[in-house]
Design a protein around this motif. Sequence first.
Motif, PDB file in Angstrom:
ATOM      1  N   MET A   6       0.831  -1.197   0.000  1.00 25.00           N
ATOM      2  CA  MET A   6       0.000   0.000   0.000  1.00 25.00           C
ATOM      3  C   MET A   6       0.867   1.248   0.000  1.00 25.00           C
ATOM      4  O   MET A   6       1.984   1.239   0.528  1.00 25.00           O
ATOM      5  N   THR A   7       0.389   2.322  -0.568  1.00 22.87           N
ATOM      6  CA  THR A   7       1.065   3.613  -0.455  1.00 22.87           C
ATOM      7  C   THR A   7       0.563   4.339   0.790  1.00 22.87           C
ATOM      8  O   THR A   7      -0.508   4.024   1.330  1.00 22.87           O
ATOM      9  N   PRO A  38       6.274   0.544   7.822  1.00 24.53           N
ATOM     10  CA  PRO A  38       5.815   0.995   6.510  1.00 24.53           C
ATOM     11  C   PRO A  38       5.711  -0.122   5.468  1.00 24.53           C
ATOM     12  O   PRO A  38       4.992   0.025   4.474  1.00 24.53           O
ATOM     13  N   GLN A  39       6.414  -1.229   5.697  1.00 24.75           N
ATOM     14  CA  GLN A  39       6.351  -2.354   4.755  1.00 24.75           C
ATOM     15  C   GLN A  39       5.179  -3.288   5.059  1.00 24.75           C
ATOM     16  O   GLN A  39       4.973  -4.268   4.322  1.00 24.75           O
ATOM     17  N   GLY A  40       4.414  -2.993   6.096  1.00 25.30           N
ATOM     18  CA  GLY A  40       3.395  -3.927   6.555  1.00 25.30           C
ATOM     19  C   GLY A  40       1.981  -3.613   6.111  1.00 25.30           C
ATOM     20  O   GLY A  40       1.030  -4.186   6.652  1.00 25.30           O
ATOM     21  N   PHE A  41       1.817  -2.738   5.125  1.00 22.76           N
ATOM     22  CA  PHE A  41       0.490  -2.357   4.648  1.00 22.76           C
ATOM     23  C   PHE A  41       0.345  -2.800   3.193  1.00 22.76           C
ATOM     24  O   PHE A  41       1.213  -2.517   2.359  1.00 22.76           O
ATOM     25  N   PHE A  42      -0.785  -3.449   2.889  1.00 16.66           N
ATOM     26  CA  PHE A  42      -0.938  -4.100   1.595  1.00 16.66           C
ATOM     27  C   PHE A  42      -2.296  -3.760   0.983  1.00 16.66           C
ATOM     28  O   PHE A  42      -3.277  -3.512   1.694  1.00 16.66           O
ATOM     29  N   MET A  50      -7.293   0.947  -5.536  1.00 10.46           N
ATOM     30  CA  MET A  50      -7.287   0.012  -4.430  1.00 10.46           C
ATOM     31  C   MET A  50      -8.708  -0.474  -4.163  1.00 10.46           C
ATOM     32  O   MET A  50      -9.638   0.332  -4.058  1.00 10.46           O
ATOM     33  N   VAL A  51      -8.875  -1.800  -4.047  1.00  8.17           N
ATOM     34  CA  VAL A  51     -10.194  -2.367  -3.790  1.00  8.17           C
ATOM     35  C   VAL A  51     -10.233  -3.173  -2.495  1.00  8.17           C
ATOM     36  O   VAL A  51     -11.312  -3.561  -2.045  1.00  8.17           O
ATOM     37  N   ALA A  52      -9.076  -3.450  -1.904  1.00  8.64           N
ATOM     38  CA  ALA A  52      -9.020  -4.143  -0.616  1.00  8.64           C
ATOM     39  C   ALA A  52      -7.747  -3.722   0.099  1.00  8.64           C
ATOM     40  O   ALA A  52      -6.751  -3.353  -0.539  1.00  8.64           O
ATOM     41  N   ALA A  53      -7.788  -3.773   1.434  1.00  9.24           N
ATOM     42  CA  ALA A  53      -6.652  -3.320   2.246  1.00  9.24           C
ATOM     43  C   ALA A  53      -6.478  -4.232   3.447  1.00  9.24           C
ATOM     44  O   ALA A  53      -7.429  -4.872   3.911  1.00  9.24           O
ATOM     45  N   ILE A  54      -5.255  -4.275   3.951  1.00 10.05           N
ATOM     46  CA  ILE A  54      -4.941  -5.027   5.155  1.00 10.05           C
ATOM     47  C   ILE A  54      -3.583  -4.563   5.668  1.00 10.05           C
ATOM     48  O   ILE A  54      -2.773  -4.028   4.892  1.00 10.05           O
ATOM     49  N   CYS A  55      -3.330  -4.736   6.956  1.00  9.43           N
ATOM     50  CA  CYS A  55      -1.976  -4.534   7.468  1.00  9.43           C
ATOM     51  C   CYS A  55      -1.578  -5.737   8.305  1.00  9.43           C
ATOM     52  O   CYS A  55      -2.404  -6.353   8.984  1.00  9.43           O
ATOM     53  N   LEU A  89      -0.016 -12.094   5.248  1.00  8.53           N
ATOM     54  CA  LEU A  89       0.474 -12.926   6.343  1.00  8.53           C
ATOM     55  C   LEU A  89       1.924 -13.358   6.132  1.00  8.53           C
ATOM     56  O   LEU A  89       2.660 -13.579   7.102  1.00  8.53           O
ATOM     57  N   GLY A  90       2.352 -13.436   4.880  1.00  8.34           N
ATOM     58  CA  GLY A  90       3.737 -13.791   4.615  1.00  8.34           C
ATOM     59  C   GLY A  90       4.719 -12.778   5.162  1.00  8.34           C
ATOM     60  O   GLY A  90       5.882 -13.112   5.438  1.00  8.34           O
ATOM     61  N   HIS A  91       4.272 -11.536   5.323  1.00 12.15           N
ATOM     62  CA  HIS A  91       5.153 -10.484   5.838  1.00 12.15           C
ATOM     63  C   HIS A  91       5.587 -10.772   7.273  1.00 12.15           C
ATOM     64  O   HIS A  91       6.669 -10.335   7.694  1.00 12.15           O
ATOM     65  N   ALA A  92       4.773 -11.520   8.028  1.00 17.30           N
ATOM     66  CA  ALA A  92       5.091 -11.790   9.434  1.00 17.30           C
ATOM     67  C   ALA A  92       6.219 -12.793   9.583  1.00 17.30           C
ATOM     68  O   ALA A  92       6.826 -12.877  10.654  1.00 17.30           O
TER      69      ALA A  92
END
Length: 275
Positions: A6-7, A38-42, A50-55, A89-92
């Motif tokens: 995400m930006t 900042p790398q944890g938002f998608f 953007m049509v869906a968001a998550i962190c 979830l892969g970011h974790a």
Amino acid sequence: MIPRQMTRTELDTALDWAAAEGWNPGLDDAEAFWQADPQGFFAMEDQGQMVAAICVVNHDQAMAFLGLYICERSYRGRGFGHALWQHALGHAGSRSVALDGVPAQQQNYARSGFAPAGRTVRLAGPLPAGEATGISPARLEDRATLSALEAKACGYFKTAFDQQWFSDTHSRHTLVHHDGGVIDGLVTLRACRDGFKVGPLVAPSTEVARALLAACAEQSGGAQVMIDVPDDARDLAALCADLGLRQVFSTTRMYRGAAPLTGSGLHAVATLELG
């Protein structure tokens, strides 16, 4: 459609979506959320939008927190949100991941390996006036102490998030309680789209928690105040009930992986989005 990071501007949009869903974010949440990781938002994108968001925010080497999981209404039920969920979830990595889930979604979360660990109850209402004895504004040089106090209460450090969260803005303020010159309690009060939210609150006793909430009453001026209390903080829940706050909804804290060891004392959640 392919998941991507995400930006920063899109985070503002995601919080507007959250407001439309009734999640009532704080007026200054975005920057503190972003600086936590900042790398944890998608985001999921369709035709440049953007049509869906998550962190999935990595707070320390052992713990991440999942939140802001939301899909634009016209795209729901088509699998886009789930694909974004799996990607984020892969970011974790190997960290345990926590979330606060509403009852309607808990079975879905369980299918991704999340297990319930207890309820969080939101209590709301105007705070009555009281004696704010021993309370003063937090200083920037107090942030490491405050972060350590909250980490002891919730079971993990949120250092990057706390650096922002405990730095006052025009709508978010942190107050502390001193005992013999030593900080032993804290509370953050932030203005939201509707009313105020308290969080975190950390106190060694009911008396200190009462003083911290009295200071919040002074600042909130009779407006609606919301506080998210874990079900193991029974003394804090009882105090809030005594002050006239009433339950408006609840979530379930769930973990994929080992749950952290929380501390004793009175503790309220900082934010349901980032823990």
